[in-house]
Motif scaffolding. Structure first.
Motif, mmCIF file in Angstrom:
data_model
loop_
_atom_site.group_PDB
_atom_site.id
_atom_site.type_symbol
_atom_site.label_atom_id
_atom_site.label_comp_id
_atom_site.label_asym_id
_atom_site.label_seq_id
_atom_site.Cartn_x
_atom_site.Cartn_y
_atom_site.Cartn_z
ATOM 1 N N UNK A 340 0.917 -1.112 -0.003
ATOM 2 C CA UNK A 340 -0.009 -0.077 -0.057
ATOM 3 C C UNK A 340 0.878 1.325 0.001
ATOM 4 N N UNK A 341 1.957 1.042 0.747
ATOM 5 C CA UNK A 341 2.964 2.356 0.712
ATOM 6 C C UNK A 341 4.016 2.652 -0.248
ATOM 7 N N UNK A 342 3.840 1.571 -1.170
ATOM 8 C CA UNK A 342 4.988 1.393 -2.360
ATOM 9 C C UNK A 342 6.150 0.940 -1.670
ATOM 10 N N UNK A 343 6.427 0.402 -0.717
ATOM 11 C CA UNK A 343 7.728 -0.091 -0.120
ATOM 12 C C UNK A 343 8.281 -1.556 -0.912
ATOM 13 N N UNK A 344 9.382 -1.637 -1.253
ATOM 14 C CA UNK A 344 9.853 -3.054 -1.683
ATOM 15 C C UNK A 344 10.365 -3.829 -0.645
ATOM 16 N N UNK A 385 14.332 -5.093 4.114
ATOM 17 C CA UNK A 385 14.480 -6.307 3.868
ATOM 18 C C UNK A 385 14.762 -7.115 5.072
ATOM 19 N N UNK A 386 14.428 -8.633 5.093
ATOM 20 C CA UNK A 386 14.506 -9.376 6.267
ATOM 21 C C UNK A 386 15.309 -10.675 5.992
ATOM 22 N N UNK A 387 16.484 -10.833 6.414
ATOM 23 C CA UNK A 387 17.478 -11.947 6.204
ATOM 24 C C UNK A 387 17.613 -12.877 7.154
ATOM 25 N N UNK A 388 17.635 -14.154 6.988
ATOM 26 C CA UNK A 388 17.929 -15.100 8.120
ATOM 27 C C UNK A 388 19.262 -15.990 7.760
ATOM 28 N N UNK A 389 20.063 -15.897 8.522
ATOM 29 C CA UNK A 389 21.372 -16.624 8.468
ATOM 30 C C UNK A 389 21.435 -17.769 9.202
ATOM 31 N N UNK A 390 21.638 -18.962 9.009
ATOM 32 C CA UNK A 390 21.994 -20.256 9.696
ATOM 33 C C UNK A 390 22.845 -21.110 9.000
ATOM 34 N N UNK A 491 21.597 -10.909 0.016
ATOM 35 C CA UNK A 491 20.643 -10.085 -0.353
ATOM 36 C C UNK A 491 19.689 -10.656 -1.490
ATOM 37 N N UNK A 492 18.466 -10.573 -1.029
ATOM 38 C CA UNK A 492 17.558 -11.208 -2.038
ATOM 39 C C UNK A 492 17.257 -10.452 -3.251
#
Length: 492
Positions: A340-344, A385-390, A491-492
């Motif tokens: 809705x806010x135009x955020x990627x 962005x949200x990144x998960x590292x394992x 980064x995706x």
């Protein structure tokens, strides 16, 4: 309480002193009396052998004078007339006087020494044939019959003055009285000391309880005094610590729950902004603004209290969840608002399960806090962005990165201090504190720094083994450097 102990001890000591001193005083008196009478018996016995041999006046006078009582004029010998010389009559001789001529058939024809007993008492002593003691003027007299050669009884009389009967009795009684008074005073002093040792800790405990009731939560009681009062002081201190802990937890809960309301408020605010113009839309926006203001007021009020944070490791819910699933679920929620806010919005590293020792609700609240900050403090259209590292089964940690392309945080350290915020309008500083508590509950931590998107990056490190906190603290920075070199950020 102190005087009550003194009175009890005083009463007990007085009773004990009376119970022992009175009988002991009587024993001392009887002992002195027996000693005086026994001495008189010995004095009379020394004259008995002489009477058994002879009744000659001169010999008797010599025998009487040779004794201690005779030398003091306290011993007399009364011989029947039939045993004496018919012409026995002379003047004073030695320590006594000899009298004769009392008439034919008199009870005592010959007397050596001073007679103090009456003729009747002497006659009674001869008739009974045994020693007896009679009361006379100034004291007592011992009458001891002794058989003579004629078969009759001569009477040896030994006078015992009152002073000898009570010799040293008064002194002994004074000594007993002094010892009794000393015991009483000593018992009072000891009772007062013991009472002080008991009353002072009890008074401190009462004063501390009163202060705690007035709201002085920092008051504590020294654990001293008797064992019972030490236990009471320890229980009071534990209770006070528990009260402080409960109040702190209550304030934490109020602040955290209020902060969690910001997530639906953000949605409401964004939806209200898209309603356009009109009275209904304006009223809706005013209501949302008022509700947000009230929530901010609750958070500020809770923050103003002096916070004493509990040990988070023991207080966090002992459970685990799939971090990848929780992050996917929350990103699905926030993605609608971002569109809705135009955020990627980009998401990476959630393609496989990642179990973390954090309750599902706690992890969701931490993620909502971080994403809510992105929507509140970055302009519309800012990407995140949200990144998960394992690192896989061999790794003992999981890293969650939340990055945005906003203006960034000027003071990251201040942002991590609870209640300080980052200086932006509407920031309470509690959102990152929620995240920090979740990370620290596993032995990890939170870092705030610049992101590759140009804004802020929040790095949440969650450990999986729940190892020793001290060991993790020593190796925390080294392990983080190793992970950075082995697992570069994607980064995706």
């Amino acid at each position: 309480m102190r005087w009550a102990l003194v009175k009890v001890c005083l009463a007990v000591t007085v009773m004990v002193v009376i119970a022992f001193a009175v009988p002991l005083g009587l024993v001392v008196k009887e002992t002195a009396r027996d000693r005086a009478f026994s001495n008189a018996e010995r004095q009379a016995a020394t004259v008995g052998p002489v009477l058994a041999i002879t009744t000659d006046r001169q010999q008797l006078e010599k025998a009487v004078v040779s004794t201690e009582a005779g030398g003091e004029g306290r011993l007399a010998v009364h011989v029947p007339q039939s045993s004496g010389s018919p012409s026995a009559s002379s003047g004073p001789s030695g320590s006594g006087s000899s009298q004769a001529g009392r008439g034919t058939g008199a009870a005592a024809a010959v007397e050596v020494g001073r007679q103090r007993a009456t003729d009747e008492q002497l006659a009674t002593a001869r008739r009974q044939g045994r020693a007896s003691t009679v009361k006379v003027a100034g004291g007592y007299t011992l009458l001891r019959p002794t058989a003579v050669a004629s078969g009759e009884f001569a009477v040896v009389e030994v006078f015992i003055p009152n002073d000898e009967v009570t010799h040293n009795v008064t002194t002994s009684w004074l000594i007993l009285a002094g010892v009794g008074i000393a015991l009483i005073l000593g018992s009072v002093a000891v009772a007062d000391r013991l009472g002080t040792l008991m009353v002072r800790p009890a008074g401190r405990l009462a004063a501390a309880a009163h202060s705690l009731g007035e709201g002085k939560l920092g008051v504590r009681v020294p654990e001293d005094g008797p064992s019972e009062l030490r236990s009471a002081a320890a229980a009071f201190n534990a209770m006070a610590d528990q009260v402080v802990q409960l109040l702190a937890n209550e304030r934490e809960l109020a602040a955290d729950l209020s902060h969690r309301l910001r997530t639906p408020l953000t949605v409401l605010r964004l939806n209200a902004a898209s309603l356009g113009d009109g009275d209904a839309a304006e009223h809706t926006r005013e209501a949302v603004a008022k509700l947000e203001s009230e929530v901010d007021h609750i958070i500020s009020t809770a923050r103003e209290q002096r916070e004493q944070r509990a040990q988070t490791t023991g207080n966090m819910e002992a459970s685990a969840c799939d971090a990848a699933e929780v992050i996917r679920e929350r990103m699905s929620f926030w993605s609608a608002l971002a569109e809705d806010e135009g955020r990627e919005a980009r998401l990476a590293g959630v393609d496989r399960p990642v179990r973390v020792p954090v309750a599902r609700a706690e992890l969701a609240a931490a993620l909502d806090a971080m994403l809510g900050n992105v929507f509140r403090h970055t302009p519309v259209g800012t990407a995140f962005s949200v990144d998960v590292h394992h690192g896989g089964p061999a790794s003992n940690s999981v890293i969650v990165l939340v990055s945005d392309a906003g203006p960034g945080i000027a003071d990251p350290d201040a942002a991590l201090r609870r209640g300080h915020g980052d200086g932006k309008p509407g920031s309470t500083g509690l959102g990152l504190d929620i995240v920090k508590r979740v990370a620290e509950s596993t032995g990890g931590d939170v870092r705030v720094g610049p992101s590759v998107l140009g804004g802020t990056e929040i790095r949440v490190w969650l450990t999986l083994d729940g190892g020793d906190a001290e060991r993790r603290g020593r190796g925390r920075r080294r392990s983080e450097r190793e992970r950075r070199s082995r697992f570069p950020l994607r980064r995706a």
